[in-house]
Scaffold this active site. Structure first.
Site, mmCIF file in Angstrom:
data_model
loop_
_atom_site.group_PDB
_atom_site.id
_atom_site.type_symbol
_atom_site.label_atom_id
_atom_site.label_comp_id
_atom_site.label_asym_id
_atom_site.label_seq_id
_atom_site.Cartn_x
_atom_site.Cartn_y
_atom_site.Cartn_z
ATOM 1 N N TYR A 145 0.872 -1.335 0.036
ATOM 2 C CA TYR A 145 -0.318 0.024 -0.034
ATOM 3 C C TYR A 145 0.318 1.172 0.031
ATOM 4 O O TYR A 145 2.117 1.126 0.268
ATOM 5 C CB TYR A 145 -0.614 0.063 0.947
ATOM 6 C CG TYR A 145 -0.451 -0.069 2.361
ATOM 7 C CD1 TYR A 145 0.334 0.252 2.874
ATOM 8 C CD2 TYR A 145 -1.685 -0.134 3.401
ATOM 9 C CE1 TYR A 145 1.308 -0.195 4.447
ATOM 10 C CE2 TYR A 145 -1.142 -0.528 4.982
ATOM 11 C CZ TYR A 145 -0.024 -0.225 5.291
ATOM 12 O OH TYR A 145 -0.237 -0.220 6.396
ATOM 13 N N GLU A 146 0.676 2.564 0.058
ATOM 14 C CA GLU A 146 1.209 3.926 -0.177
ATOM 15 C C GLU A 146 1.787 3.526 -1.760
ATOM 16 O O GLU A 146 2.961 4.249 -1.815
ATOM 17 C CB GLU A 146 1.602 3.865 0.983
ATOM 18 C CG GLU A 146 0.708 4.430 2.029
ATOM 19 C CD GLU A 146 -0.407 4.596 1.831
ATOM 20 O OE1 GLU A 146 -0.626 6.032 1.114
ATOM 21 O OE2 GLU A 146 -2.010 4.489 2.526
ATOM 22 N N GLY A 147 1.439 3.166 -2.311
ATOM 23 C CA GLY A 147 2.410 3.384 -3.954
ATOM 24 C C GLY A 147 3.169 1.180 -3.179
ATOM 25 O O GLY A 147 4.081 1.296 -2.654
#
Lengths: 596, 596
Positions: free
Chosen positions: B442-444
């Protein structure tokens, strides 16, 4: 969303074209009836069972898991039906001797079968997973009467077997086993009758509802036996006594685990349970090793199965999922507007090729090892048998560690392909990550395998077996020299073998001054040998692709695709070996004790 | 069996002795009131909250998880009480500006706090995890009226924030976001009022019972907006309207995930929900990046937290568990009969030192990055601010990827220390393995971070920021030259920087001929830079140990122990970098497209 379709054509290509198994079978009278077509038919049927019957039970096995009650263990929905189909298909008997009512097929087909089973449903596969090992122990160490009681049951799959080793205080250190066996007077026709008392943990399939009877092989200690592993005996303790009554073997509970929820991991209590010694007193570990070596190769195949499952599912998803335009599109791509399949993006291609090259390389090594196992048993030439057995001795710990680590790590890397979806249960890959993790632990942790490799397999005989194996691997490098396109494979393999030889010498030299040195770098030696074997496998796959033997296996990947996978392995994955060989040859590398 | 005790003394040692944070604070008027003693007190209190209040809720969070009903999400037992204690302790306000009612403490203390929280209970930490980011977005982009409505609620922890980006078809590719925002007529004092309609998935804390109100920051598209990321706007949509009525924001369900079961990962439906644009129309992604960059560093800290949790639990278990005699015992060991602690066995020592060296190295980099973040905001010298911001731009994607990968992989490797027990739920390490996995996604995803690093951070400015960072890192190599004992650290760091420079030039040279080259090797470039930073961290830790600044932090490890960890990192872990740098500088390495 997760599926498994056995890559039967690719398996056959490796077996019959890359490894030329039919030539090996033809040289062994016991297997001479087997030809490529029969092998193809067996694998096709196994693939249908794995893909159509077993794989659909995989998610339910994980999500519902086993349930325990004082009456025993209930397996997840679908498991009993799948097991009935397995028995009806005659699969338990596949590699059992035809004298014992089996099909007399080679180990290599049994290994391929278990690769497919583990890929389709690892949890379920734990139940029949020890069947062949139990069969071997009873066959080789049982009295005629014990064989009459249990061999048929095992061969037919009417009974399943367990391996009862671990106790709370005795994990890697089996010398600490406390379970007691007491010789009892009475009817001794089946061998020395004993009563077994003690607790065992982590017993896969210790109880279940797939078969009525379960044959436990229990590591235990006779009264007055020496301490340590030299005082261990082996007892056969059935769930049901020969008269059909319940024995005093109780499953007290099952573990809640990270994965393989469909496999009942049992806490077992033996309460003066009736059984018989099997094999000689105090020689239980030797008898058990027959089972453990088979089990280690089965675990290695689980690694290959997880590799395959991760690879084919990741590949399919990456072709379906559209996100962002690729910086470069394939030359033959239809120039559609909008986002591209993520399989076109370099980061994903890299992951997918990594998975594919590992799968191909590990499977080739695995099948070769299984072919050698058959030669070690059946080859008419004693020298060939001995060489094959020597190869297998080295290959077993490497295959167990390398394949299970790559199986788990590849599943873990594959999860990235799904992004957030990969972390969600519905897509299945996270189950593969969790299921595959146990294979690095059981049947001897991967660290224990590395110690076994370095101490017992490489050093204890002065390196003789290792050099015999290296010589056979070097023949592949020589064969590759005949084609210009294969020079890089020849060079890489030759370099790996040179580094292996260097490491062997460094270990031999360092050992006398510093007893701990081989232990400190054992993991690297195993990884180095593993990469040398991968270099061999990719070379052999590439040579086969270049030589393109005819007829090609229908439905198998094209020669170009095999070559691309092998080339990727050579260029992107093999360089990792240098880090391992470098550490393996540095005797001075300090590893201080930790302050408590 | 799993516990977490915040290593407050070691954290302080890194912060105040290795990184000399007090000197940095003294140079910044906004932070000049802060001294080492205050920082020590904050960390000690944070450590008590994490260890005594939060860690005991970790197992229940995993085993019971969140439950969903049409009325909303219920968090696991203990989560609400822990959140009340968190709010009562003033923790939400830690790094919020004192103008906004916060405590005005630096980001570095907030990062250390979130490291502890994630280590103690990752699932719970997801709820306050976006609070500071939401605060920043409202602070910098909200109208005065919106600030009046929501800033206090966020600072006090009365409301929590979410980041609503992902949609089923729009994961890594936010340009595909479809959620619509329609400007509505009416009272516009709070900014442009909109109604938001669409579905979002994977929304952490999209609903829960910890706070009454939830502030959603929603990426959406105004009617007629351009396609792609340049048509995205940001809307603030509260769960409760300012009049206290429920907004038409509905949680339709939560995901069943591999881990962080305590975190509600919500499917959210916005049904003409009332909200306001925040920031300029079509500039939503820029506003959101403020939140995403903070979120990326928080995720990096989760990696450090998992590293620490795995390390301290593995260390403790390895000291307790007795199996087999060690080949060599510590010089000061009491010669007891029987098996030795597994911590004495080389394979386990190697694992434990690997964990420790990674933990120390990553934490030092993390805290340095957080100190730079504070300097980028508060330093009176504009050139220093710019340099610090340039460093942070490079460090953010590296920290996110490197720490989360090492956090997860280390937890996974640590599991081996427990053997079979590691696979069982009761021992907790398998939860750490599962929980830590999401941070790589997550978050890229970590692959997206690598592309960000290579394209936007290393290449787009011609390498200027990279060379500025390298120059600062080189200063550490120069400092190490003054002590003979530190030469190996100086040499290794200098070599890493030389390899980084070579790779930078290869990327610049290769890019024009082959647009895909930087993308193919992005993962290696990130790993290479990560190792260069680790070489810097271990050098700095070693130099501090050799110089032994006084007074030592009470309770911190001895200088010898820090030096052993750094030396292990240098000798055993850093060689891995060569494989990455080698691939990063090979433009010709082929990565064919896969045949479908």
């Amino acid at each position: 969303m997760w599926t498994y379709q056995a890559p039967v054509a690719d398996m056959l290509h490796l077996l019959t074209r890359v490894l030329d198994a039919p030539a090996s079978w033809a040289a062994q009278p016991a297997l001479a009836d087997l030809d490529a077509d029969t092998a193809a038919e067996v694998l096709a049927q196994a693939g249908r069972f794995a893909g159509e019957v077993l794989a659909p039970t995989n998610a339910a096995g994980d999500q519902q898991g086993c349930t325990w009650s004082p009456a025993g263990v209930t397996t997840p929905p679908g498991f009993r039906a799948a097991y009935r189909a397995f028995v009806d298909g005659g699969w338990p008997a596949l590699a059992c001797s035809s004298d014992a009512g089996g099909q007399g097929l080679p180990q290599v087909l049994n290994m391929a079968l278990f690769e497919m089973l583990a890929a389709a449903n690892h949890g379920w596969t734990m139940y029949p997973g020890l069947l062949h090992g139990a069969y071997e122990v009873v066959l080789h160490h049982g009295t005629p009467e014990l064989k009459a009681l249990y061999l048929d049951q095992l061969v037919s799959g009417e009974a399943l077997g367990t391996m009862c080793l671990t106790e709370p205080q005795a994990g890697s250190d089996l010398g600490l086993v406390r379970t007691q066996a007491t010789v009892v007077a009475g009817e001794a026709a089946n061998g020395v009758p004993v009563q077994v008392s003690g607790s065992k943990i982590f017993i896969s399939g210790g109880d279940h509802d797939l078969t009525v009877n379960i044959v436990h092989l229990v590591l235990c200690r006779l009264a007055g036996a020496p301490a340590g592993t030299k005082g261990l005996s082996l007892a056969l303790v059935p769930k049901l006594r020969p008269d059909g009554a319940r024995n005093t073997v109780v499953c007290d509970g099952i573990e809640h685990k990270m994965g393989i929820h469909g496999s009942a991991t049992c806490q077992m209590r033996f309460d003066a349970a009736d059984g018989w010694l099997i094999g000689e007193p105090h020689r239980g570990l030797a008898a058990m090793f027959l089972m453990m070596n088979a089990a280690r190769l089965h675990v290695a195949m689980q690694g290959v199965g997880h590799l395959e499952a991760a690879t084919q599912n990741a590949w399919r998803y990456a072709n379906e999922r559209l996100q962002m335009r690729a910086a470069v599109r394939p030359a033959d791509a239809v120039a559609a507007p909008g986002p591209d399949p993520i399989a076109w993006h370099p980061a994903m291609r890299r992951t997918l090729w990594t998975l594919q090259a590992r799968t191909d390389g590990c499977r080739a090594i695995a099948y070769w090892c299984a072919l050698l196992l058959d030669e070690a048993e059946h080859h008419p030439d004693a020298a060939r048998r001995a060489t094959a057995a020597g190869h297998v001795a080295i290959l077993t710990p490497v295959a167990k560690s390398l394949f299970t680590e790559l199986g788990h790590r590849s599943a873990d890397e594959a999860l990235q392909v799904w992004g957030g979806y990969g972390y969600v249960r519905d897509y299945g890959i996270e189950q593969t990550v969790r299921d595959s993790r146990i294979a690095m632990v059981y049947e001897g942790t991967n660290e224990i395998q590395a110690i076994d490799l370095v101490q017992r397999k490489l050093l204890d005989d002065g390196g003789a077996r290792a050099r015999a194996l290296m010589a056979d691997l070097a023949a592949e490098a020589a064969a590759c020299r005949s084609r210009p396109a294969l020079q890089p494979f020849a060079d890489a393999l030759a370099q790996q073998l040179a580094l292996w030889e260097q490491a062997l010498q460094a270990l031999q030299a360092g050992r006398s001054a510093d007893a701990e040195h081989p232990l400190r770098v054992a993991d690297d030696v195993l990884a180095g040998v593993g990469h040398a074997l991968l270099a061999w496998a990719w070379a052999r796959i590439a040579r086969t692709a270049v030589q393109a033997p005819q007829p090609a296996v229908p439905g198998a990947r094209s020669a170009d695709q095999w070559l691309q996978s092998a080339t990727f392995g050579l260029q992107w994955l093999l360089p990792q070996a240098q880090v391992h060989w470098q550490r393996a040859t540095q005797p001075g590398l300090a590893l201080p004790f930790l302050a408590a």
